[in-house]
Design a protein around this motif. Structure first.
Motif, PDB file in Angstrom:
ATOM      1  N   ARG A 169       0.900  -1.226  -0.040  1.00 47.35           N
ATOM      2  CA  ARG A 169       0.087   0.040   0.049  1.00 47.35           C
ATOM      3  C   ARG A 169       0.960   1.340  -0.064  1.00 47.35           C
ATOM      4  NH1 ARG A 169      -4.758  -2.368   1.013  1.00 47.35           N
ATOM      5  NH2 ARG A 169      -6.000  -0.462   1.578  1.00 47.35           N
ATOM      6  N   CYS A 170       0.244   2.454  -0.404  1.00 44.71           N
ATOM      7  CA  CYS A 170       1.218   3.647  -0.424  1.00 44.71           C
ATOM      8  C   CYS A 170       1.161   4.250   0.911  1.00 44.71           C
ATOM      9  CB  CYS A 170       0.286   4.776  -1.482  1.00 44.71           C
ATOM     10  SG  CYS A 170       1.071   6.270  -1.384  1.00 44.71           S
ATOM     11  N   LYS A 171       2.286   4.557   1.202  1.00 42.09           N
ATOM     12  CA  LYS A 171       2.559   5.201   2.510  1.00 42.09           C
ATOM     13  C   LYS A 171       1.771   6.435   2.735  1.00 42.09           C
ATOM     14  CE  LYS A 171       6.623   2.831   4.064  1.00 42.09           C
ATOM     15  NZ  LYS A 171       7.173   2.211   2.640  1.00 42.09           N
ATOM     16  N   GLN A 172       1.518   6.983   1.692  1.00 50.64           N
ATOM     17  CA  GLN A 172       0.857   8.336   1.777  1.00 50.64           C
ATOM     18  C   GLN A 172      -0.748   8.454   1.967  1.00 50.64           C
ATOM     19  OE1 GLN A 172       2.203  11.730   1.315  1.00 50.64           O
ATOM     20  NE2 GLN A 172       4.031  10.816   2.084  1.00 50.64           N
ATOM     21  N   CYS A 173      -1.097   7.361   1.376  1.00 50.18           N
ATOM     22  CA  CYS A 173      -2.320   7.317   1.098  1.00 50.18           C
ATOM     23  C   CYS A 173      -3.451   6.159   1.411  1.00 50.18           C
ATOM     24  CB  CYS A 173      -3.062   7.297  -0.615  1.00 50.18           C
ATOM     25  SG  CYS A 173      -2.041   8.704  -1.184  1.00 50.18           S
ATOM     26  N   ASP A 174      -2.482   4.953   1.983  1.00 46.72           N
ATOM     27  CA  ASP A 174      -3.353   3.721   2.341  1.00 46.72           C
ATOM     28  C   ASP A 174      -4.357   3.351   1.473  1.00 46.72           C
ATOM     29  OD1 ASP A 174      -3.572   1.969   4.224  1.00 46.72           O
ATOM     30  OD2 ASP A 174      -5.366   2.782   4.950  1.00 46.72           O
ATOM     31  N   ILE A 183       2.461   2.087  -8.767  1.00 46.38           N
ATOM     32  CA  ILE A 183       2.165   3.495  -8.580  1.00 46.38           C
ATOM     33  C   ILE A 183       0.811   3.590  -7.869  1.00 46.38           C
ATOM     34  CG2 ILE A 183       1.540   5.355 -10.084  1.00 46.38           C
ATOM     35  CD1 ILE A 183       3.312   4.125 -12.201  1.00 46.38           C
ATOM     36  N   CYS A 184       0.975   4.648  -6.963  1.00 46.57           N
ATOM     37  CA  CYS A 184      -0.224   5.043  -6.283  1.00 46.57           C
ATOM     38  C   CYS A 184      -1.131   5.693  -7.012  1.00 46.57           C
ATOM     39  CB  CYS A 184       0.075   5.835  -4.900  1.00 46.57           C
ATOM     40  SG  CYS A 184      -1.458   6.408  -4.233  1.00 46.57           S
ATOM     41  N   HIS A 185      -2.378   5.442  -7.540  1.00 47.85           N
ATOM     42  CA  HIS A 185      -3.549   6.149  -8.301  1.00 47.85           C
ATOM     43  C   HIS A 185      -3.982   7.414  -7.516  1.00 47.85           C
ATOM     44  CE1 HIS A 185      -3.998   2.927 -11.664  1.00 47.85           C
ATOM     45  NE2 HIS A 185      -2.635   3.299 -11.211  1.00 47.85           N
ATOM     46  N   SER A 186      -3.816   7.553  -5.982  1.00 46.90           N
ATOM     47  CA  SER A 186      -4.176   8.739  -5.357  1.00 46.90           C
ATOM     48  C   SER A 186      -3.097   9.758  -5.648  1.00 46.90           C
ATOM     49  CB  SER A 186      -4.664   8.344  -4.150  1.00 46.90           C
ATOM     50  OG  SER A 186      -5.733   7.639  -3.934  1.00 46.90           O
ATOM     51  N   CYS A 187      -1.835   9.771  -5.261  1.00 49.46           N
ATOM     52  CA  CYS A 187      -0.767  10.629  -5.213  1.00 49.46           C
ATOM     53  C   CYS A 187       0.123  10.506  -6.112  1.00 49.46           C
ATOM     54  CB  CYS A 187      -0.346  10.804  -4.049  1.00 49.46           C
ATOM     55  SG  CYS A 187       0.650   9.395  -3.386  1.00 49.46           S
ATOM     56  N   CYS A 188       0.086   9.576  -7.001  1.00 49.28           N
ATOM     57  CA  CYS A 188       1.294   9.348  -8.204  1.00 49.28           C
ATOM     58  C   CYS A 188       2.715   9.065  -7.613  1.00 49.28           C
ATOM     59  CB  CYS A 188       1.370  10.658  -8.893  1.00 49.28           C
ATOM     60  SG  CYS A 188      -0.184  11.212  -9.669  1.00 49.28           S
TER      61      CYS A 188
HETATM   62 ZN    ZN Z   1      -0.569   7.695  -2.532  1.00 48.90          ZN
END
Ligand code: ZN
Ligand code: ADP
Length: 760
Positions: free
Chosen positions: A474-479, A492-497
């Protein structure tokens, strides 16, 4: 108007004793402070100053541009506390009385400031004293390539992301757009320039195909179908009456809705009145604009990718009455069309008509309000109307016009549902194509016809999963789970790129053997080239279509028959009209169905109906295949039967039971902060306040709870949902409470979304 309170909170407490001498102007500034501010009008400006003109005013320690919304002789502030207008920026009002009133309504309804609402109306060139900003373009330096990319890959992922995209684009591209898309600040761009790998330049106006484009011919048919004629007759009649009316033009794909819009506008123009046409941003192509231009000549265009100067020019031509028709995306609803006669909202059910930041308005709803105030006619068109509009038509607030048949008599394509649970599993990886879909794909190719494959998810695989501990990366920034993109070899995190290199072993339990799960458009494209050797395939999603031109070029090639199969996300669902497409495959109908949003079914139905409408648009018969693991779901079953009415009636009943729109109204408050305990405490306090003050007035307070996207870009998010019957007085009270709360506390940040369309 909140002059006293507003000025008071900014400049200190009110001293009643020594009131200042007038005249005064109430000025709205584009700040999230929900009040106007009172300024003294110096003698030299008194003659000329009118509401709707822009002024420069001292604000705090700065100077701001604001719009005069009213002139008055009274001010309760002492002379020492009032400041004077510094400059008047216009010779005549730039916002007319109608738009002033409309924005005032918006501020009240959408819980934003009048200044913010005016900010949506004014072109950027008018929001700064210095006028238009030039645009900056960034380009990679020749010779820069893999070596430079590798050098920054590990240590500077942001520079890597930017440089890689620049190299993919391969030529100069708009800097601001690109940074927004990649969610980057300008720091990595500056570093690339310093390293000598990229250049940034100022450019003058860039050519815009939409502004100069040819007038694509849409031949004016001699004969309307009888349903079209009835619809045009009803709209023309309303225009002749000169009264407000809203029509819901419900027409299946290919039924000729556009021709009805064109005739309605012809009728308005014939009586000297103007028109606004709203289409979803993605449908705003040179082709669409061309249809209107070929019929009406002077047509203004407004969209977000134009430069400040271009928008300003368009705006002025409309204001001077040099153009009477404007075609545009969401914000064109505020175009200063003179003598407005008709507003058309095509694909009125599209969620993209709702703006995602303040003012969080819904352009369709503003269209109805604007038409009402202007005694104009509003035409909302869709094959699958929103439940809100459908209910409004049922209740007699809108008049429904039906186009139930395709113009060219073509039958609606046959739809087959395929239960993917019956398909034999693959050796490795998920099952992408059922046996039947594989056969149809091959047959279509052999016949020299075209196919479209749809999957509403980009990337290769949406999840990297550890079979040992069951965790996902999981993205550390966005969960949120990170999506694997094979072409880039990145998660790639689709929320924060944010991007990371996929770990070889599980980051949670260190077990080796992590696996890619699920499917994305990249994987479909990949599997397809294996299944159909020799086929010419293109993928359309936001990864491959980095620029607008890529999108238009690919569609053009597909239209010319230079491609056999188009694979894509919702980018391909809209408005495409290719007569040689005879097969549409929906690879998975389930992907949006289980989102935690009460509109998930509605969205799925709309998307399926829309994608299905892409087949059989010409002489050839079309076939649609829907792959699903929930074949009995109403959204899927009814879509396969082309049964919008049946679906809407069922869904409407469910909503009624639950008090959701259209049978209730929602306001959502989202609280965000990097400190989770702050968010939790504040949302609890806010909810308690609401429960005490508005729950007794019939407003249901749901939450607080972590939002479905509980963390986004490093901020924790909690939300509260307020639900009430449509005309509840409690909601107005709730809105005031929320505004007060949001203004009192800077942290956590509180956003108020009235009539939200997304609940994530
Ligand atoms: Zn993210
Ligand atoms: P919709 O927007 O409802 O999906 P369109 O407006 O795209 O449908 O119309 C489908 C096709 O039918 C277009 O190619 C259009 O030019 C054509 N068409 C529309 N009305 C007529 C008509 N009265 N006679 C002949 N062709 C028509």
């Amino acid at each position: 108007m909140a002059s006293g309170a507003g000025a008071g909170s900014l400049f200190g407490t009110v001293d009643e004793s020594a009131a200042a001498e007038g005249p005064f102007a109430e000025v709205a500034v584009q700040k999230p402070l929900r009040c106007e501010f009172t300024y003294r009008v110096p003698a030299e400006f008194v003659e000329a100053l009118k509401p709707g003109m822009r002024v420069a005013v001292p604000f705090g320690r700065k100077r701001e541009v604001g719009v005069v919304v009213a002139l008055t002789d009274r001010c309760d502030l002492p002379a020492s506390k009032t400041k004077a207008i510094a400059a008047v920026l216009d010779d005549e009002p730039v916002v007319d009385d109608d738009l002033l009133e409309l924005t005032r309504w918006m501020a009240g309804y959408y819980a934003c400031s009048w200044g913010e609402a005016l900010g949506a109306v004014l072109p950027a060139a008018l929001k700064r004293e210095k006028g238009t900003r030039k645009r900056l373009v960034i380009a990679p330096v020749a010779g820069v390539g893999q070596e430079e990319l590798a050098a920054v890959e590990e240590a500077h992922p942001k520079q890597h992301r930017l440089l890689r995209t620049l190299l993919e684009i391969g030529e100069a591209t708009e800097l601001r757009d690109l940074l927004r898309k990649l969610n980057l600040s300008d720091a990595p761009a500056k570093t690339l320039v310093k390293r000598g790998w990229a250049t940034i330049e100022r450019v003058e106006v860039e050519a815009d195909a939409l502004l100069s484009g040819d007038a694509t011919d849409r031949v004016r048919p001699e004969q309307l179908s009888s349903q079209q004629a009835d619809a045009v007759g009803a709209i023309a009649g309303a225009l002749d009456d000169g009264e407000y009316r809203t029509f819901l033009l419900q027409g299946v794909t290919g039924s000729g809705k556009t021709e009805v819009y064109l005739r309605a506008i012809e009728h308005a123009l014939a009586t000297g009145r103007g028109a606004i046409v709203l289409v979803p941003e993605i449908a705003l192509t040179p082709q669409t604009v061309g249809w209107f231009r070929s019929r009406f000549g002077e047509v203004a265009v407004l969209h977000s990718r134009m430069t400040d100067a271009q928008r300003y020019t368009m705006w002025q031509r409309l204001r001077r009455g040099e153009a009477k028709v404007v075609v545009g995306a969401r914000s064109a609803i505020f175009a200063p069309v003179q003598d407005l006669g008709v507003i058309v909202v095509d694909e009125e059910h599209e969620p993209s008509f709702k703006q995602g930041n303040a003012p969080r308005y819904h352009a369709r709803d503003v269209a109805v309000v604007r038409a009402h105030r202007a005694k104009a006619v509003c035409v909302l068109g869709s094959a699958t109307p929103s439940l809100e509009s459908w209910r409004n038509a049922k209740a007699g607030r809108y008049e429904r016009l039906m186009l139930s048949e395709r113009v060219h008599g073509g039958r609606m394509p046959a739809i087959e549902i395929i239960d993917m649970r019956d398909e034999l599993p693959e050796q490795k990886g998920p099952k992408l194509f059922s046996r039947r879909l594989s056969i149809y794909l091959r047959q279509t190719l052999e016949r020299g016809e075209q196919s479209i494959l749809f999957l509403n998810r980009r990337g290769f695989a949406p999840v990297l999963w550890c079979p040992a501990c069951g965790e996902t990366v999981r993205c550390k920034q966005c969960d949120v789970a990170m999506t694997f993109h094979r072409r880039h070899g990145k998660l790639i995190c689709h929320s924060c790129c944010e991007e990371i290199t996929p770990p070889k072993s599980c980051p949670s339990c260190t077990a080796p053997g992590v696996r890619f799960l699920g499917l994305g458009s990249e994987r479909i494209e990949d599997a397809l080239s294996e299944a159909l050797p020799g086929a010419r395939i293109a993928r359309m999603d936001s990864d491959t279509m980095l620029r607008r031109e890529d999108y238009e070029r690919t569609l053009d090639a597909f239209g010319k028959g230079e491609l056999d199969v188009l694979v894509g996300t919702q980018m391909i669902a809209k408005g495409l009209d290719f007569p040689r497409v005879t097969l549409v495959g929906i690879v998975s109908a389930d992907s949006g169905l289980h989102l935690p949003d009460f509109r998930a079914s509605e969205r799925t139905f709309q998307l399926l109906a829309q994608v299905a409408g892409r087949a059989g648009r010409g002489e050839l018969e079309g076939r649609i295949v829907i792959q699903t693991t929930t074949p009995d779901h109403d959204a899927i079953k009814r879509a396969a039967e082309h049964d919008y009415e049946g679906f809407a009636a069922l869904e409407d009943e469910l909503r009624e039971d639950l008090g959701y729109p259209p049978h209730g109204r929602l306001i959502r408050a989202v609280l965000e902060d990097t400190d989770e305990s702050k968010v939790r405490d504040a949302s609890r306090a806010l909810a308690d306040l609401l429960i005490r003050d508005v729950a007794p007035k019939g407003v249901m307070v749901l939450g607080p709870a972590p939002a479905p996207l509980a963390m986004l870009r490093g901020r924790h998010r909690h939300h509260i949902l307020l639900k009430a019957p449509p005309n509840s007085a409690g909601l107005a009270k709730a809105r005031d409470l929320l505004i007060g709360f949001a203004e009192e506390f800077a942290r956590p940040r509180t956003t108020i979304d009235v009539d939200p369309v997304g609940l994530l």
